[in-house]
Scaffold this motif. Structure first.
Motif, PDB file in Angstrom:
ATOM      1  N   PHE A   1      47.068  21.419 -36.043  1.00 44.60           N
ATOM      2  CA  PHE A   1      46.343  20.888 -36.858  1.00 44.60           C
ATOM      3  C   PHE A   1      45.704  19.554 -37.031  1.00 44.60           C
ATOM      4  CE2 PHE A   1      49.268  18.186 -39.521  1.00 44.60           C
ATOM      5  CZ  PHE A   1      50.365  18.673 -39.101  1.00 44.60           C
ATOM      6  N   VAL A   2      46.250  18.591 -35.930  1.00 45.41           N
ATOM      7  CA  VAL A   2      45.747  17.336 -35.917  1.00 45.41           C
ATOM      8  C   VAL A   2      44.270  17.127 -35.421  1.00 45.41           C
ATOM      9  CG1 VAL A   2      46.018  15.017 -35.034  1.00 45.41           C
ATOM     10  CG2 VAL A   2      48.003  16.207 -36.142  1.00 45.41           C
TER      11      VAL A   2
ATOM     12  N   TRP B   1      52.331  19.731 -34.413  1.00 46.32           N
ATOM     13  CA  TRP B   1      51.150  18.570 -34.741  1.00 46.32           C
ATOM     14  C   TRP B   1      49.854  19.097 -33.961  1.00 46.32           C
ATOM     15  CZ3 TRP B   1      48.975  16.412 -30.443  1.00 46.32           C
ATOM     16  CH2 TRP B   1      49.663  16.394 -29.409  1.00 46.32           C
TER      17      TRP B   1
ATOM     18  N   LEU C   1      42.879  24.639 -40.138  1.00 49.07           N
ATOM     19  CA  LEU C   1      43.907  24.325 -40.862  1.00 49.07           C
ATOM     20  C   LEU C   1      44.616  25.369 -41.921  1.00 49.07           C
ATOM     21  CD1 LEU C   1      42.286  20.858 -42.072  1.00 49.07           C
ATOM     22  CD2 LEU C   1      43.806  21.167 -40.372  1.00 49.07           C
TER      23      LEU C   1
ATOM     24  N   PRO D   1      52.827  22.544 -39.494  1.00 49.08           N
ATOM     25  CA  PRO D   1      53.321  21.271 -40.137  1.00 49.08           C
ATOM     26  C   PRO D   1      55.024  21.325 -39.931  1.00 49.08           C
ATOM     27  CG  PRO D   1      51.806  21.837 -41.627  1.00 49.08           C
ATOM     28  CD  PRO D   1      52.002  23.076 -40.704  1.00 49.08           C
TER      29      PRO D   1
ATOM     30  N   GLY E   1      41.758  18.545 -38.124  1.00 47.97           N
ATOM     31  CA  GLY E   1      42.064  17.495 -39.319  1.00 47.97           C
ATOM     32  C   GLY E   1      41.178  16.314 -38.907  1.00 47.97           C
ATOM     33  N   LEU E   2      41.491  15.603 -37.752  1.00 46.36           N
ATOM     34  CA  LEU E   2      40.983  14.632 -37.172  1.00 46.36           C
ATOM     35  C   LEU E   2      39.182  14.510 -37.071  1.00 46.36           C
ATOM     36  CD1 LEU E   2      42.645  12.779 -34.180  1.00 46.36           C
ATOM     37  CD2 LEU E   2      42.251  11.678 -36.603  1.00 46.36           C
TER      38      LEU E   2
END
Lengths: 314, 325
Positions: free
Chosen positions: A281-282, A278, A264, A273, A285-286
């Motif tokens: 980092f998605v 996306w 991240l 971002p 992050g998820l």
């Protein structure tokens, strides 16, 4: 300050000791707990065998993809700014984040249990001093303390390249720092339980027979707080993963062993971002959200079943 | 009775603050390199005379205990925290003073919004326990609680910086802009504030809702609520006049106690939006290993949290005499 052992505590305890099968049955009736357990199993598998699933961790040297590419053929979740496969990084990140979380939990719970049992059992001046220290750590923003401690300890330790449990020394420092800054709530919980167990007849009997305090704490107190330790450890794990993530995000991670937090941080520093990237980092992050969420669900279900103070209450 | 309660709480807070200074002192000794190098890093034109003067002033020629410790505590208490080296020799106090206002603005507003929303959502969920709002609110609260604050910020940034370009996503003010009126200045500040503020509030709201919900559920099972029901009071009246005031008290205290935990996470939001507060300062200081600034941040935040706890304890003590034991 002294807690009197209620007859209720004794009654629930008797009910609980009716075997592991009963426990599994009662746990499986808790839907949230089961959802948490399912998510955790999934991530535990990722963390256990990342090489089998996605091959060895890609580096700047071994990366083969285009740079910062959206999902394309062969790279289902795109690539980072070095051309590394995000799937590869996220799966390996699971191992790194969860190993650090696990080790930090062990350190945290070990310190908390030691302080809690000694404080509750020995009592008197030692109890007063230990609880003062515990309260201090409960009040101050321990994350900020961890922020300063980490670079200082790293400077003191130097650039040792030894690995512990396959984790580099830089990250072991994070494990230790999380441990020494977040044990206080565990100590509080274990202490109050120790206080009530101490008053029970079998402890007196052991004392009369001539058992020393160290022996009583080890053989009589510890097994009776083990349920509580397990329930607490699960919740501590969720906190440890979050703390590690945040420490990595502010630049204390290790780029050579990228945890989810480190990914991240890398995504933020290349401006992912803002660029609409996306896919960078998605996924990590998820991963963090799901693991912490699952541990919180699993931990609260366990806590409801195992913590005598909350027995049966929803 | 009340006087000794206040005195004891004040004494505890004072001891805690001294302990924080003590930690800073120990850390200061642990650092590699001699102390005067740490203090003077980044200061231009360091002469041997200057080093000697500094060693003298900080008592570095004296034994570590008790002389140096006393000197350290004295200088900290008189507001001398050394020199920052990312800010090229400005005092740490000056650097912190510049950065504290953006953080107070963002974090203070964020707390207010989150407390208002969180308490309302929690109270309603707990009151209508098992209903659709409760179910939804609980799940959303738990997920928000599991999300690192900065991650929420990155999500907002993704939506607003790359797709919908409605709001500024960088800094506190438009760089280089000249304002015709104070009103224009406020509008620009407000526009920059929206996304970081939304992130901080959303990050905090989940845990406040969870705490308020369990507090209201506990209160609703109290005897006096049953009495009120038996007297035939309407549910709405019971909630407003009996349950809410009693449920608020422990919730607000818990919020104060959790402040330290929350501050640390919330300042990372600043990094995502380049908000020029203590969070971005901390990250800059970390990158450059600017220890005096890091210690200053630790001292400032710790003291703030200790004071917030003190105020919460005293207020609770006034409102609920039972805790004054």
């Amino acid at each position: 300050m002294t807690a009197t052992p209620g007859p209720v505590a004794g009654a629930t305890r008797g009910r609980r000791s009716s075997g592991a099968g009963d426990f599994v049955r009662r746990f499986s009736r808790r839907r949230e707990g089961m959802v948490g357990l399912a998510i955790l199993t999934f991530f535990a598998i990722l963390a256990a065998i990342p090489e089998v699933l996605v091959g060895p961790l890609q580096t700047a040297v071994t990366s083969i993809g285009p740079r910062l590419s959206p999902p394309i053929d062969g790279f289902p979740l795109g690539t980072d700014e070095l051309g590394r496969d995000i799937v590869n990084l996220t799966v390996h990140g699971a191992r790194i984040s969860m190993t650090i979380g696990l080790l930090a939990t062990v350190v945290t719970v070990a310190i908390g249990v030691l302080v809690g049992i000694v404080s509750g059992f020995v009592g008197g001046r030692i109890d007063a001093v230990l609880m003062r220290i515990t309260d201090f750590f409960l009040v101050i923003p321990t994350f900020v303390l961890a922020l300063i401690l980490t670079p200082i300890i790293r400077d003191v330790v130097g650039s040792a390249t030894t690995e512990v449990f396959g984790i580099r020394m830089t990250l072991i420092v994070i494990v230790v720092v999380i441990g020494i800054t977040s044990w206080s709530s565990t100590a509080r919980i274990i202490r109050s339980q120790t206080l009530s167990i101490k008053e029970r007849a079998f402890v007196d009997r052991a004392r009369v027979v001539g058992a020393g305090p160290g022996y009583i704490m080890r053989v009589h107190i510890l097994p009776n707080v083990i349920n509580l330790i397990v329930a607490n450890a699960v919740l501590v794990f969720a906190g440890a993963v979050l703390t590690e993530t945040t420490l990595s995000f502010v630049g204390l991670g290790d780029p050579f062993q990228p945890s989810w937090g480190q990914l991240l941080e890398a995504a933020r520093s290349v401006g992912a971002p803002g660029l609409g990237a996306w896919w960078y980092f998605v996924p990590p992050g998820l991963g963090i959200i799901l693991v912490v969420f699952a541990f919180t669900l699993f931990g609260s279900a366990l806590d409801d079943l195992l913590n005598p103070r909350r027995g049966g209450r929803r | 009775m009340g006087g000794s309660f206040v005195a004891r709480r004040l004494g505890q807070a004072a001891i805690t603050i001294v302990a924080i200074i003590l930690i800073n002192f120990v850390l200061f000794r642990l650092m590699p390199g001699s102390p005067e190098r740490v203090i003077l890093r980044g200061t231009p034109n360091v002469t041997p005379e200057r080093i000697e003067a500094l060693r003298e002033r900080w008592g570095l020629n004296d034994p570590v205990f008790p002389d140096q410790l006393v000197a350290y505590i004295t200088s900290t208490l008189t507001g001398d925290l050394g020199y920052s080296f990312i800010a090229r020799g400005q005092t740490v106090v000056d650097v912190l003073a510049q950065r504290i206002w953006p953080t107070i603005l963002l974090f203070g507003l964020g707390e207010m919004v989150a407390i208002a929303l969180g308490l309302a959502l929690g109270a309603y969920s707990g009151w209508r326990r098992g209903g659709p709002i409760d179910y939804l609110g609980n799940s959303v609260s738990l997920i928000l609680y599991s999300t690192p604050y900065f991650l929420l910020g990155m999500g907002f940034l993704l939506v607003f910086a790359s797709s919908i370009k409605w709001l500024p996503t960088f800094g506190m003010l438009t760089a280089g802009r000249v304002y015709g009126s104070p009103f224009e200045f406020l509008a620009d500040l407000g526009a920059h504030l929206v996304l970081p503020l939304a992130t901080v509030s959303l990050g905090l709201v989940g845990q406040y809702a969870i705490v308020m919900r369990s507090s209201i559920i506990e209160t609703l099972s109290e005897d006096y609520v049953n009495t009120a029901r038996a007297m035939g009071l309407s549910e709405g009246r019971i909630l407003r006049h009996h349950a809410l005031p009693n449920a608020l008290l422990p919730t607000v205290t818990l919020i104060a106690i959790n402040l330290g935990y929350v501050i640390a996470g919330a300042i990372t939001v600043e990094v995502v939006f380049n908000w020029p507060g203590l969070g971005t300062l901390t990250v800059q200081a970390l990158t450059a290993r600017d220890y005096p600034v890091l210690q200053g941040v630790f001292l400032l935040l710790s003291v703030a949290v200790v004071l917030a706890n003190l105020v919460a304890d005293l207020v609770y003590g006034v409102l609920d005499p039972r805790v004054r034991t």
